[in-house]
Design a protein around this motif. Structure first.
Motif, short mmCIF file in Angstrom:
data_model
loop_
_atom_site.label_atom_id
_atom_site.label_comp_id
_atom_site.label_asym_id
_atom_site.label_seq_id
_atom_site.Cartn_x
_atom_site.Cartn_y
_atom_site.Cartn_z
N GLY A 95 0.81 -1.21 0.00
CA GLY A 95 0.00 0.00 0.00
C GLY A 95 0.84 1.25 0.00
O GLY A 95 1.99 1.26 0.44
N VAL A 96 0.26 2.34 -0.52
CA VAL A 96 0.91 3.65 -0.53
C VAL A 96 -0.09 4.70 -0.10
O VAL A 96 -1.27 4.62 -0.43
N SER A 97 0.39 5.68 0.67
CA SER A 97 -0.46 6.80 1.05
C SER A 97 -0.66 7.70 -0.16
O SER A 97 0.27 7.95 -0.92
N ILE A 98 -1.87 8.22 -0.31
CA ILE A 98 -2.15 9.10 -1.43
C ILE A 98 -2.63 10.46 -0.95
O ILE A 98 -3.22 11.22 -1.70
N SER A 99 -2.38 10.76 0.31
CA SER A 99 -2.71 12.09 0.84
C SER A 99 -1.80 12.39 2.00
O SER A 99 -1.22 11.50 2.61
N THR A 100 -1.66 13.67 2.32
CA THR A 100 -0.88 14.10 3.48
C THR A 100 -1.67 13.80 4.73
O THR A 100 -2.87 14.03 4.79
N PRO A 101 -1.05 13.24 5.78
CA PRO A 101 -1.77 12.97 7.02
C PRO A 101 -2.44 14.21 7.57
O PRO A 101 -2.01 15.33 7.33
N LEU A 102 -3.50 14.01 8.31
CA LEU A 102 -4.28 15.12 8.84
C LEU A 102 -3.50 15.93 9.87
O LEU A 102 -3.74 17.11 10.05
#
Length: 282
Positions: free
Chosen positions: A57-64
């Motif tokens: 998996g890969v993150s597709i947004s900046t963490p909150l």
């Protein structure tokens, strides 16, 4: 007569127990059937992960929010931003997971300044310039591991579990000056600044949902909550100065405390993050 009544009572109790068990089994079968609806596509491909599957998996947004607090000088450990992680399924509904966030790089900035030696020997050349260079070297590494439980209906699956995370953050600034120290350019200045090493550790949990848009491919989001401990060391400084008596350039180094307190500061606090991801199963 008593024997007949006792026998009938026993048969009634047994019948009641069997009926209740059959009802429970029917409800469980119905629930299982409902949960499995839509998990096989028209081509007969099973959509959800099963025991023995791997996932990437890969993150597709900046963490909150940053997973750890800001350091005293404004440099922060940015959680596990744009991280890559994997999973291995021990069963259809349980998996172990681990990931890494890696940010290592150098940012170089150039600034034009007046060339002191040139303008001193040639006052008419007021536009003579030289270059000061600032290099910022960043090393930011995060590691995390957890145990995942899963359940859901059809393509929509929920997951949750405990997780341990550790992080290391280091920023080094190097300064190169176009004007060397001399009798014409006396003073003191910083040549290198190694900012306080930030080591963090977080223990907590995660919860999230994902939707399978195709067989073994999903998008989802998760939230993390945990207790973090941060230790912050001293700042290391290297400087140079011009000795007007000897006419030589002297260099020296020292350590100084951060503005948040002593040499090592331990902070225990609750932190939260979140991110949106895309996951592939094999």
């Amino acid at each position: 007569m008593k024997k007949i009544i006792i026998s009938l009572s026993i048969l009634f109790c047994v019948g009641t127990i069997v009926s209740a068990q059959e009802t429970t089994l029917n409800e469980q079968a119905q629930t299982t059937s409902e949960r499995s609806k839509g998990t096989v596509n028209k081509a007969g491909q099973y959509i959800l992960p099963v025991a023995g599957d791997y996932a990437l998996g890969v993150s597709i947004s900046t963490p909150l929010q940053s997973i750890f607090s800001d350091a005293a000088d404004g440099i922060k450990f940015e959680g596990y931003q744009e991280n890559i992680y994997g999973k291995y399924f021990l069963s259809d509904n349980r998996a172990i997971r681990a990931g890494i966030s890696l940010n290592i790089g150098t940012d170089k900035t150039k600034s034009f300044v007046t060339n002191i030696a040139e303008t001193t020997t040639n006052p008419l050349n007021i536009y003579a310039t030289t270059v000061d260079i600032t290099k910022v070297k960043t090393t930011n590494v995060g590691l995390f591991a957890g145990y995942e439980f899963r359940r859901g209906y059809g393509r929509l699956q929920a997951f949750y579990g405990p997780e341990l995370a550790v992080g290391f953050n280091k920023v080094v600034k190097e300064y190169t000056y176009g004007n060397p120290l001399s009798e014409l350019n006396q003073g003191e200045r910083t040549t290198k600044e190694s900012q306080a090493t930030d080591i963090t550790c977080s223990l907590g949990g995660f919860i999230g949902v994902e939707y399978f848009i195709a067989p073994k491919i999903s998008i989802g989001g998760e939230l993390n909550l945990g207790f973090g401990i941060e230790t912050l060391g001293q700042i290391e400084m290297e400087k140079e100065r011009y000795n007007s008596v000897t006419g030589e350039i002297e260099t020296y180094s020292y350590r100084e405390k951060t503005t948040v307190g002593p040499e090592n500061t331990f902070l225990l606090q609750t932190n939260s993050t979140g991110n949106i991801f895309m996951m592939f199963y094999f």
